[in-house]
Design a protein around this motif. Structure first.
Motif, mmCIF file in Angstrom:
data_model
loop_
_atom_site.group_PDB
_atom_site.id
_atom_site.type_symbol
_atom_site.label_atom_id
_atom_site.label_comp_id
_atom_site.label_asym_id
_atom_site.label_seq_id
_atom_site.Cartn_x
_atom_site.Cartn_y
_atom_site.Cartn_z
ATOM 1 N N ALA A 107 0.848 -1.216 0.065
ATOM 2 C CA ALA A 107 0.027 0.118 -0.116
ATOM 3 C C ALA A 107 0.712 1.255 0.139
ATOM 4 N N VAL A 108 0.708 2.149 -0.815
ATOM 5 C CA VAL A 108 1.334 3.190 -0.860
ATOM 6 C C VAL A 108 0.401 4.451 -0.728
ATOM 7 N N VAL A 109 0.432 5.304 0.505
ATOM 8 C CA VAL A 109 -0.223 6.419 0.848
ATOM 9 C C VAL A 109 0.364 7.558 0.196
ATOM 10 N N GLY A 110 -0.354 8.359 -0.639
ATOM 11 C CA GLY A 110 -0.050 9.406 -1.464
ATOM 12 C C GLY A 110 0.362 9.176 -2.676
ATOM 13 N N ARG A 178 -8.151 8.939 8.223
ATOM 14 C CA ARG A 178 -9.576 9.236 8.619
ATOM 15 C C ARG A 178 -10.476 8.065 8.089
ATOM 16 N N LEU A 179 -10.261 7.632 6.901
ATOM 17 C CA LEU A 179 -11.117 6.376 6.584
ATOM 18 C C LEU A 179 -10.649 5.103 7.047
ATOM 19 N N LYS A 180 -9.456 4.973 7.115
ATOM 20 C CA LYS A 180 -9.004 3.920 7.664
ATOM 21 C C LYS A 180 -7.392 4.254 8.125
ATOM 22 N N THR A 181 -7.101 3.284 8.974
ATOM 23 C CA THR A 181 -5.407 3.376 9.429
ATOM 24 C C THR A 181 -4.424 2.652 8.903
ATOM 25 N N VAL A 182 -3.243 2.830 9.289
ATOM 26 C CA VAL A 182 -2.195 1.876 8.761
ATOM 27 C C VAL A 182 -2.425 0.643 9.219
ATOM 28 N N ASP A 183 -2.840 0.304 10.383
ATOM 29 C CA ASP A 183 -3.116 -0.929 11.024
ATOM 30 C C ASP A 183 -4.357 -1.534 10.271
ATOM 31 N N ASP A 184 -5.293 -0.735 9.736
ATOM 32 C CA ASP A 184 -6.398 -1.364 9.040
ATOM 33 C C ASP A 184 -5.765 -1.853 7.579
ATOM 34 N N LEU A 185 -4.848 -1.319 6.945
ATOM 35 C CA LEU A 185 -4.236 -1.756 5.767
ATOM 36 C C LEU A 185 -3.517 -2.924 6.156
ATOM 37 N N PHE A 186 -2.839 -3.000 7.122
ATOM 38 C CA PHE A 186 -2.241 -4.512 7.498
ATOM 39 C C PHE A 186 -3.246 -5.605 7.405
ATOM 40 N N ALA A 187 -4.218 -5.207 8.123
ATOM 41 C CA ALA A 187 -5.164 -6.111 8.350
ATOM 42 C C ALA A 187 -5.958 -6.663 7.242
ATOM 43 N N GLU A 188 -5.995 -5.762 6.125
ATOM 44 C CA GLU A 188 -6.596 -6.055 4.879
ATOM 45 C C GLU A 188 -5.763 -7.142 4.039
ATOM 46 N N VAL A 193 3.665 -0.731 4.021
ATOM 47 C CA VAL A 193 2.903 0.384 3.674
ATOM 48 C C VAL A 193 3.870 1.464 3.725
ATOM 49 N N PHE A 194 3.872 2.086 2.407
ATOM 50 C CA PHE A 194 4.669 3.267 2.292
ATOM 51 C C PHE A 194 4.014 4.488 2.458
ATOM 52 N N LEU A 195 4.312 5.427 3.435
ATOM 53 C CA LEU A 195 3.740 6.849 3.450
ATOM 54 C C LEU A 195 4.534 8.016 2.684
ATOM 55 N N GLY A 196 3.869 8.416 1.795
ATOM 56 C CA GLY A 196 4.407 9.549 0.997
ATOM 57 C C GLY A 196 3.256 10.741 1.015
ATOM 58 N N VAL A 197 2.995 11.147 2.163
ATOM 59 C CA VAL A 197 2.079 11.984 2.480
ATOM 60 C C VAL A 197 2.242 13.518 1.951
ATOM 61 N N GLY A 198 3.591 13.694 1.437
ATOM 62 C CA GLY A 198 3.901 15.124 1.103
ATOM 63 C C GLY A 198 3.782 16.245 2.174
ATOM 64 N N ALA A 199 3.737 17.587 1.408
ATOM 65 C CA ALA A 199 3.850 18.572 2.414
ATOM 66 C C ALA A 199 2.651 19.666 2.283
ATOM 67 N N GLY A 200 1.585 18.663 2.452
ATOM 68 C CA GLY A 200 0.314 19.520 2.270
ATOM 69 C C GLY A 200 -0.119 20.601 3.433
#
Length: 225
Positions: A107-110, A178-188, A193-200
């Motif tokens: 899973a890649v976030v961002g 908000r919709l799901k957490t990193v733990d939720d992603l692992f549970a799926e 998981v790679f977190l690339g959330v940027g500088a928003g």
């Protein structure tokens, strides 16, 4: 040019074989030049436009040491841009064969430059990759931060579509946290998981009036425009 130590390659953050792709351009082998670039960089149309070449590859070019005699460094960024645009406009962009599936789900976030890049690298290794993007379109700062005159949105869309053709799944309007957490992603069933959330989120200066109506942070201004 046949530089012995290839300083331009050292100056490139992703290590593109710059002499190799330029030699293929010189031989009118534009498709081969594109393949050489995309061995290490899946966003050549973007990088050819917005990378700070003057302080990276071109800044290291030996031709720039004595510009009065040489005319300046080789225009590496413009050549990369040309190759990518030529390949796209010719409709010749081919999807390389990917290895056998590894069975690993990532899973890649961002869906900004970092997320898109790592997704392309991982899917080429045989992993199953899903990008979760909080906003409506993939691209991150490439779509919502860089103005149209500097980087046309159609270019970004084409690069994102190339990743889809490679097999990357992109889910928009999906705000992880908000919709799901990193733990939720692992549970799926995701293995990493790679977190690339940027500088928003902007950094404010804490000066009087910055919270007034009509005052925008740089990020918000660019996104609105």
């Amino acid at each position: 040019l046949d530089c012995a130590d290839q300083p331009c390659v050292r100056g490139c953050p992703v290590g593109i074989n710059i002499p190799g792709f330029i030699m293929k351009i010189a031989a009118n082998n534009f498709h081969g030049a594109y393949d050489t670039i995309t061995d290490t960089n899946l966003l050549p149309s973007v990088c050819g436009r917005v990378c700070p070449q003057e302080s990276q590859c071109e800044g290291m070019c030996v031709m720039g040491k004595n510009p009065e005699k040489t005319g300046g460094p080789v225009a590496i960024g413009r050549l990369e841009r040309f190759v990518a645009d030529y390949e796209r406009q010719a409709g010749a962009v081919e999807v390389p064969e990917t290895p056998a599936p590894t069975g690993k789900r990532i899973a890649v976030v961002g869906a900004g430059p970092a997320g898109l890049t790592i997704a392309g690298d991982l899917v080429k290794m045989g992993h199953e990759v899903t990008i979760f993007e909080a906003l409506h379109k993939a691209g991150g700062v490439l779509i919502y931060g860089i103005p149209e005159f500097r980087l046309p949105k159609s270019i970004v869309d084409a690069e994102v579509e190339y990743l889809r053709r490679l097999g990357v799944k992109i889910v928009t309007d999906a705000a992880i946290g908000r919709l799901k957490t990193v733990d939720d992603l692992f549970a799926e069933g995701f293995h990493a998981v790679f977190l690339g959330v940027g500088a928003g989120a902007p950094v404010f200066m804490n000066i009087p009036g910055e919270n007034f109506s009509g005052i925008y942070s740089a990020n918000e201004y660019l996104t609105r425009s």
